[in-house]
Write a protein that holds these residues in place. Structure first.
Motif, PDB file in Angstrom:
ATOM      1  N   GLU A 293       0.813  -1.213   0.000  1.00 53.11           N
ATOM      2  CA  GLU A 293       0.000   0.000   0.000  1.00 53.11           C
ATOM      3  C   GLU A 293       0.850   1.269   0.000  1.00 53.11           C
ATOM      4  O   GLU A 293       0.388   2.333  -0.398  1.00 53.11           O
ATOM      5  N   LEU A 294       2.109   1.160   0.421  1.00 54.27           N
ATOM      6  CA  LEU A 294       2.977   2.346   0.453  1.00 54.27           C
ATOM      7  C   LEU A 294       3.234   2.892  -0.949  1.00 54.27           C
ATOM      8  O   LEU A 294       3.538   4.072  -1.116  1.00 54.27           O
ATOM      9  N   LEU A 295       3.111   2.032  -1.958  1.00 56.41           N
ATOM     10  CA  LEU A 295       3.295   2.469  -3.348  1.00 56.41           C
ATOM     11  C   LEU A 295       2.045   3.146  -3.883  1.00 56.41           C
ATOM     12  O   LEU A 295       2.040   3.691  -4.977  1.00 56.41           O
ATOM     13  N   PHE A 296       0.964   3.090  -3.103  1.00 54.45           N
ATOM     14  CA  PHE A 296      -0.331   3.623  -3.532  1.00 54.45           C
ATOM     15  C   PHE A 296      -0.800   4.700  -2.556  1.00 54.45           C
ATOM     16  O   PHE A 296      -1.951   4.720  -2.133  1.00 54.45           O
TER      17      PHE A 296
ATOM     18  N   LYS B 134      -7.335   0.126   0.357  1.00 50.82           N
ATOM     19  CA  LYS B 134      -8.502  -0.397  -0.362  1.00 50.82           C
ATOM     20  C   LYS B 134      -8.915   0.601  -1.431  1.00 50.82           C
ATOM     21  O   LYS B 134      -9.095   1.781  -1.153  1.00 50.82           O
ATOM     22  N   HIS B 135      -9.028   0.115  -2.650  1.00 54.49           N
ATOM     23  CA  HIS B 135      -9.472   0.947  -3.769  1.00 54.49           C
ATOM     24  C   HIS B 135     -10.725   0.313  -4.351  1.00 54.49           C
ATOM     25  O   HIS B 135     -10.700  -0.847  -4.754  1.00 54.49           O
ATOM     26  N   GLN B 136     -11.819   1.076  -4.388  1.00 54.29           N
ATOM     27  CA  GLN B 136     -13.014   0.586  -5.073  1.00 54.29           C
ATOM     28  C   GLN B 136     -13.000   1.193  -6.453  1.00 54.29           C
ATOM     29  O   GLN B 136     -12.948   2.420  -6.603  1.00 54.29           O
ATOM     30  N   VAL B 137     -13.008   0.360  -7.451  1.00 58.31           N
ATOM     31  CA  VAL B 137     -12.748   0.804  -8.817  1.00 58.31           C
ATOM     32  C   VAL B 137     -13.818   0.249  -9.744  1.00 58.31           C
ATOM     33  O   VAL B 137     -14.205  -0.913  -9.619  1.00 58.31           O
ATOM     34  N   THR B 138     -14.293   1.086 -10.639  1.00 53.82           N
ATOM     35  CA  THR B 138     -15.084   0.594 -11.763  1.00 53.82           C
ATOM     36  C   THR B 138     -14.213   0.734 -12.998  1.00 53.82           C
ATOM     37  O   THR B 138     -13.839   1.838 -13.386  1.00 53.82           O
ATOM     38  N   LEU B 139     -13.854  -0.391 -13.565  1.00 50.85           N
ATOM     39  CA  LEU B 139     -12.960  -0.373 -14.726  1.00 50.85           C
ATOM     40  C   LEU B 139     -13.721   0.109 -15.955  1.00 50.85           C
ATOM     41  O   LEU B 139     -14.903  -0.181 -16.111  1.00 50.85           O
ATOM     42  N   PRO B 140     -13.040   0.850 -16.840  1.00 49.72           N
ATOM     43  CA  PRO B 140     -13.714   1.347 -18.034  1.00 49.72           C
ATOM     44  C   PRO B 140     -14.141   0.217 -18.965  1.00 49.72           C
ATOM     45  O   PRO B 140     -13.561  -0.869 -18.951  1.00 49.72           O
ATOM     46  N   CYS B 141     -15.158   0.495 -19.769  1.00 49.08           N
ATOM     47  CA  CYS B 141     -15.614  -0.478 -20.764  1.00 49.08           C
ATOM     48  C   CYS B 141     -14.512  -0.711 -21.781  1.00 49.08           C
ATOM     49  O   CYS B 141     -13.804   0.212 -22.167  1.00 49.08           O
ATOM     50  N   GLN B 142     -14.400  -1.937 -22.219  1.00 55.02           N
ATOM     51  CA  GLN B 142     -13.499  -2.253 -23.326  1.00 55.02           C
ATOM     52  C   GLN B 142     -14.066  -3.471 -24.035  1.00 55.02           C
ATOM     53  O   GLN B 142     -14.825  -4.235 -23.452  1.00 55.02           O
ATOM     54  N   PRO B 143     -13.685  -3.634 -25.305  1.00 55.47           N
ATOM     55  CA  PRO B 143     -14.299  -4.723 -26.097  1.00 55.47           C
ATOM     56  C   PRO B 143     -13.977  -6.111 -25.555  1.00 55.47           C
ATOM     57  O   PRO B 143     -14.817  -6.995 -25.557  1.00 55.47           O
ATOM     58  N   GLU B 144     -12.761  -6.306 -25.064  1.00 54.65           N
ATOM     59  CA  GLU B 144     -12.361  -7.620 -24.537  1.00 54.65           C
ATOM     60  C   GLU B 144     -12.635  -7.657 -23.038  1.00 54.65           C
ATOM     61  O   GLU B 144     -12.570  -6.627 -22.378  1.00 54.65           O
ATOM     62  N   PRO B 145     -12.896  -8.850 -22.495  1.00 58.00           N
ATOM     63  CA  PRO B 145     -13.040  -8.929 -21.038  1.00 58.00           C
ATOM     64  C   PRO B 145     -11.730  -8.506 -20.362  1.00 58.00           C
ATOM     65  O   PRO B 145     -10.662  -8.749 -20.906  1.00 58.00           O
ATOM     66  N   TRP B 146     -11.838  -7.912 -19.200  1.00 52.69           N
ATOM     67  CA  TRP B 146     -10.646  -7.561 -18.432  1.00 52.69           C
ATOM     68  C   TRP B 146     -10.009  -8.822 -17.886  1.00 52.69           C
ATOM     69  O   TRP B 146     -10.686  -9.662 -17.297  1.00 52.69           O
ATOM     70  N   ASP B 147      -8.721  -8.965 -18.074  1.00 48.47           N
ATOM     71  CA  ASP B 147      -7.989 -10.036 -17.397  1.00 48.47           C
ATOM     72  C   ASP B 147      -6.940  -9.385 -16.500  1.00 48.47           C
ATOM     73  O   ASP B 147      -6.772  -8.161 -16.498  1.00 48.47           O
ATOM     74  N   ILE B 148      -6.262 -10.216 -15.722  1.00 51.54           N
ATOM     75  CA  ILE B 148      -5.310  -9.674 -14.751  1.00 51.54           C
ATOM     76  C   ILE B 148      -4.162  -8.952 -15.463  1.00 51.54           C
ATOM     77  O   ILE B 148      -3.666  -7.938 -14.984  1.00 51.54           O
ATOM     78  N   ARG B 149      -3.773  -9.448 -16.616  1.00 52.57           N
ATOM     79  CA  ARG B 149      -2.689  -8.801 -17.383  1.00 52.57           C
ATOM     80  C   ARG B 149      -3.046  -7.342 -17.687  1.00 52.57           C
ATOM     81  O   ARG B 149      -2.267  -6.428 -17.433  1.00 52.57           O
ATOM     82  N   ASN B 150      -4.271  -7.130 -18.208  1.00 49.96           N
ATOM     83  CA  ASN B 150      -4.709  -5.763 -18.508  1.00 49.96           C
ATOM     84  C   ASN B 150      -4.931  -4.966 -17.227  1.00 49.96           C
ATOM     85  O   ASN B 150      -4.670  -3.765 -17.188  1.00 49.96           O
ATOM     86  N   LEU B 151      -5.420  -5.634 -16.207  1.00 50.10           N
ATOM     87  CA  LEU B 151      -5.655  -4.962 -14.935  1.00 50.10           C
ATOM     88  C   LEU B 151      -4.356  -4.398 -14.369  1.00 50.10           C
ATOM     89  O   LEU B 151      -4.323  -3.263 -13.898  1.00 50.10           O
ATOM     90  N   LEU B 152      -3.287  -5.181 -14.421  1.00 49.48           N
ATOM     91  CA  LEU B 152      -2.020  -4.711 -13.870  1.00 49.48           C
ATOM     92  C   LEU B 152      -1.515  -3.487 -14.615  1.00 49.48           C
ATOM     93  O   LEU B 152      -1.008  -2.543 -14.009  1.00 49.48           O
ATOM     94  N   LYS B 153      -1.679  -3.485 -15.939  1.00 53.70           N
ATOM     95  CA  LYS B 153      -1.302  -2.294 -16.714  1.00 53.70           C
ATOM     96  C   LYS B 153      -2.119  -1.092 -16.265  1.00 53.70           C
ATOM     97  O   LYS B 153      -1.599   0.012 -16.091  1.00 53.70           O
TER      98      LYS B 153
ATOM     99  N   ILE C 161      -3.659  -0.643 -13.347  1.00 53.68           N
ATOM    100  CA  ILE C 161      -3.251  -0.236 -11.995  1.00 53.68           C
ATOM    101  C   ILE C 161      -1.971   0.583 -12.057  1.00 53.68           C
ATOM    102  O   ILE C 161      -1.841   1.619 -11.405  1.00 53.68           O
ATOM    103  N   LYS C 162      -1.028   0.126 -12.879  1.00 60.86           N
ATOM    104  CA  LYS C 162       0.248   0.838 -12.990  1.00 60.86           C
ATOM    105  C   LYS C 162       0.028   2.263 -13.510  1.00 60.86           C
ATOM    106  O   LYS C 162       0.630   3.215 -13.022  1.00 60.86           O
ATOM    107  N   GLN C 163      -0.873   2.417 -14.464  1.00 60.37           N
ATOM    108  CA  GLN C 163      -1.104   3.742 -15.065  1.00 60.37           C
ATOM    109  C   GLN C 163      -1.982   4.637 -14.196  1.00 60.37           C
ATOM    110  O   GLN C 163      -1.844   5.852 -14.229  1.00 60.37           O
TER     111      GLN C 163
END
Length: 101
Positions: free
Chosen positions: A16-19, A24-43, A45-47
């Motif tokens: 949490e020190l990096l954030f 705790k972050h409650q997030v609604t991820l933006p719509c995208q054509p492909e389902p969200w997977d952890i790979r995209n999620l990590l990108k 989160i990083k951004q």
């Protein structure tokens, strides 16, 4: 399905020190054509969430060794890791097991 998906992300064990110390972050991820997977999620989160020293959280396109990832309290290794497709209301917990100054 182009629906946005709501999730909770938790950061513990020092991660949490990096954030800005937010655990705790409650997030609604933006719509995208492909389902969200952890790979995209990590990108994402990083951004969008990561405030400092991304090298302490990410290595390549995954989390760095020493960060445990739990999806709905199950080890992500049982869930397909980066390929796991996020479901609505999933809880994703990142726990740093690295301790040091």
């Amino acid at each position: 399905t182009n629906i946005s998906v709501a999730h909770c992300f938790y950061f513990r064990g020092g991660a949490e020190l990096l954030f800005d110390g937010v655990k705790k972050h409650q997030v609604t991820l933006p719509c995208q054509p492909e389902p969200w997977d952890i790979r995209n999620l990590l990108k994402w989160i990083k951004q969008n969430l990561l405030k400092e020293r991304p090298e302490l959280f990410m290595q390549g396109e995954s989390v760095r060794p020493g960060i445990l990832v739990l999806i709905n309290d199950a080890d992500w290794e049982l869930m397909g890791e980066l390929d796991y497709k996020l479901q609505d209301q999933d809880n994703v917990l990142f726990i740093s097991t690295l301790h040091g100054g």
